[in-house]
Design an enzyme around this catalytic site. Structure first.
Site, PDB file in Angstrom:
ATOM      1  N   ASN A   9       7.307  -9.788 -15.267  1.00 48.09           N
ATOM      2  CA  ASN A   9       8.347 -10.515 -14.530  1.00 48.09           C
ATOM      3  C   ASN A   9       9.334  -9.477 -13.975  1.00 48.09           C
ATOM      4  OD1 ASN A   9      10.429 -12.087 -13.634  1.00 48.09           O
ATOM      5  ND2 ASN A   9      10.727 -13.205 -15.559  1.00 48.09           N
ATOM      6  N   ARG A  69       4.862 -13.065 -12.418  1.00 46.38           N
ATOM      7  CA  ARG A  69       5.734 -14.156 -11.994  1.00 46.38           C
ATOM      8  C   ARG A  69       6.250 -13.830 -10.590  1.00 46.38           C
ATOM      9  NH1 ARG A  69      11.978 -14.907 -12.898  1.00 46.38           N
ATOM     10  NH2 ARG A  69      12.169 -16.977 -12.032  1.00 46.38           N
ATOM     11  N   HIS A 109      11.828 -22.712 -11.172  1.00 42.24           N
ATOM     12  CA  HIS A 109      11.502 -22.947 -12.593  1.00 42.24           C
ATOM     13  C   HIS A 109      10.222 -23.787 -12.733  1.00 42.24           C
ATOM     14  CE1 HIS A 109      16.108 -22.705 -13.398  1.00 42.24           C
ATOM     15  NE2 HIS A 109      15.561 -21.539 -13.680  1.00 42.24           N
ATOM     16  N   ARG A 114      26.542 -19.865 -10.797  1.00 45.96           N
ATOM     17  CA  ARG A 114      26.237 -20.457  -9.479  1.00 45.96           C
ATOM     18  C   ARG A 114      26.908 -21.820  -9.338  1.00 45.96           C
ATOM     19  NH1 ARG A 114      19.823 -19.792  -9.980  1.00 45.96           N
ATOM     20  NH2 ARG A 114      20.162 -18.254 -11.610  1.00 45.96           N
ATOM     21  N   GLU A 133       7.657 -19.620 -20.544  1.00 44.79           N
ATOM     22  CA  GLU A 133       7.113 -19.316 -19.218  1.00 44.79           C
ATOM     23  C   GLU A 133       6.052 -18.222 -19.284  1.00 44.79           C
ATOM     24  OE1 GLU A 133      11.371 -19.396 -17.914  1.00 44.79           O
ATOM     25  OE2 GLU A 133      10.478 -19.883 -15.994  1.00 44.79           O
TER      26      GLU A 133
END
Ligand code: AMP
Length: 397
Positions: free
Chosen positions: A7, A90, A179, A240, A383
């Site tokens: 990743n 990823r 996601h 965010r 993940e």
């Protein structure tokens, strides 16, 4: 099979070596500050974790350090690189080109590159990571697993923004969602946990972490999700803003003489619960602040939970029914307060939380009462394992 999951961020590289037969993690670690100075943290399971400063001018150098760490006779995990059967990468943005994971070829690399302007911070770094792995492990099959792919099943009414249609036609401006690997993994597990065929279920997955998104999963397919063209949309997050009135950009620009780029950076890095509380982006600090009577920590938590609750209501309405909800990721798995407040007073929708069971942290558990029509579960996401599974499926086909 041994699968290396990679990743890559712009200045970081997280990795896990997974035994796909047992699904156990063999080793894992993180390269940080790539291109600045460089630091490697590595742990082979059953051995000591260690951190070393390591000069990493680029991702190529970082991959070399990772492979050397895996091969280390003392603290490593493998005797030869030939033990790595496949690599799963990823990839953040697959645009409309990728609705599934794919084996990486030159054509796939070119197609990922075409999505660069949709994720200018992430996709170029992902590509650099792939090239670095190809350089060090020539001939090893590699698979791209996209954050956006799971959401490609959304209907046009869910992904289309009400702006001039040419912007979609010319620039592919639409909701993509992120996601996806987590939403897919957790929704599958949730269907198993409630003992139903996923094809006959209507589920909501709340992936609440530093980045947060919520997805409506109808019959195993994503039909709506809270993030948009970029991961800035939807829920307020650690730093965010999530959804705001778009006119706020021009308003702030006028008041503070800032450019669109500067304001977008503020919306990405200085907003969310961090901007609201003025204390932290970490929900543990917000919990502590609220307990100490800090009203802005209380407000940040309230704004977040209220937003989660509204998405649950909206997505139940969008699907016309609801069988189960999953809470996952750092906050979803570990924060009883957020889970409780986000689902409070939803008995009219058949959602009733068991306050005692809800105290669980980081473990799979049903947290709704037995009388609750809608089952609510904590389902830890994974993940890396999801990427490893996809990789094995594609390379053994
Ligand atoms: P993530 O991005 O999924 O790692 O989630 C980060 C968020 O999860 C932070 O706001 C943390 O407060 C929260 N979190 C992660 N681990 C824990 C934990 N063990 N206990 C409480 N909160 C946690």
């Amino acid at each position: 099979m041994k699968v290396l999951v990679i990743n890559c961020g712009s200045s970081s590289l997280k990795y896990q070596l997974i035994d796909s037969d047992t699904e156990a993690v063999i080793a894992k670690g993180l390269c940080e500050r790539i291109g600045i100075d460089g630091k490697l943290t590595h742990q082979t399971m059953g051995k000591d974790k260690y951190t070393v400063d390591a000069a990493m001018p680029d991702h190529n150098a970082a991959v070399k350090f990772v492979l050397d760490a895996l091969l280390d006779t003392d603290k490593g995990a493998i005797a030869s690189l030939s033990e790595i059967d496949a690599v799963g990468h990823r990839i953040v943005h697959g645009g409309e080109k990728f609705a599934n994971s794919v084996v990486i070829t030159d054509e796939v690399m070119a197609a990922i590159e075409e999505c660069n302007d949709l994720a200018p911070l992430h996709n170029p770094a992902n590509l650099i990571g792939i090239r670095a792995c190809q350089a060090h492990m020539p001939g090893v099959p590699m698979v791209a697993v996209f954050d956006t792919a799971f959401h490609q099943t959304m209907p046009d009414k869910a992904y289309t923004y009400a702006i001039p249609y040419e912007y979609y036609e010319n620039y592919k401006i639409r909701r993509y969602g992120f996601h996806g690997t987590s939403h897919s993994f957790v929704s599958k597990r949730l269907a198993e946990l409630i003992g139903r065929d996923i094809k006959d279920t209507k589920l909501i997955v709340c992936h609440l972490g530093n980045g947060s998104s919520i997805t409506a999963v109808d019959g195993g397919k994503s039909v709506d999700t809270s993030m948009g063209l970029t991961p800035l949309a939807g829920l307020p997050m650690g730093t965010r803003s999530g959804d705001i009135d778009p006119a706020i950009l021009e308003f702030i620009a006028g008041k503070e003489g800032k450019s669109v780029e500067e304001i977008t950076t503020i919306l990405n890095k200085k907003s969310g619960v961090s901007g609201l509380s003025g204390v932290s982006s970490d929900f543990r600090d917000l919990d502590a602040g609220m307990k100490d009577g800090n009203d802005r920590c209380r407000l940040a938590l309230d704004v977040f939970c209220y937003s989660v609750k509204k998405y649950i209501g909206a997505y139940a309405a969008a699907m016309g029914d609801l069988d189960a909800i999953a809470f996952t990721a750092g906050i979803g798995e570990n924060n009883p307060y957020v889970r409780r407040v986000s689902t409070m007073d939803l008995s009219f929708m058949g959602i009733d939380i068991d306050e005692t069971k809800n105290e669980i942290r980081g473990e799979e558990q049903k947290i709704s009462t037995d009388a609750s029509k809608v089952q609510v579960w904590v389902v830890p996401t994974n993940e890396e394992l999801a990427i490893a599974r996809e990789t094995v499926e594609l390379v053994t086909k």
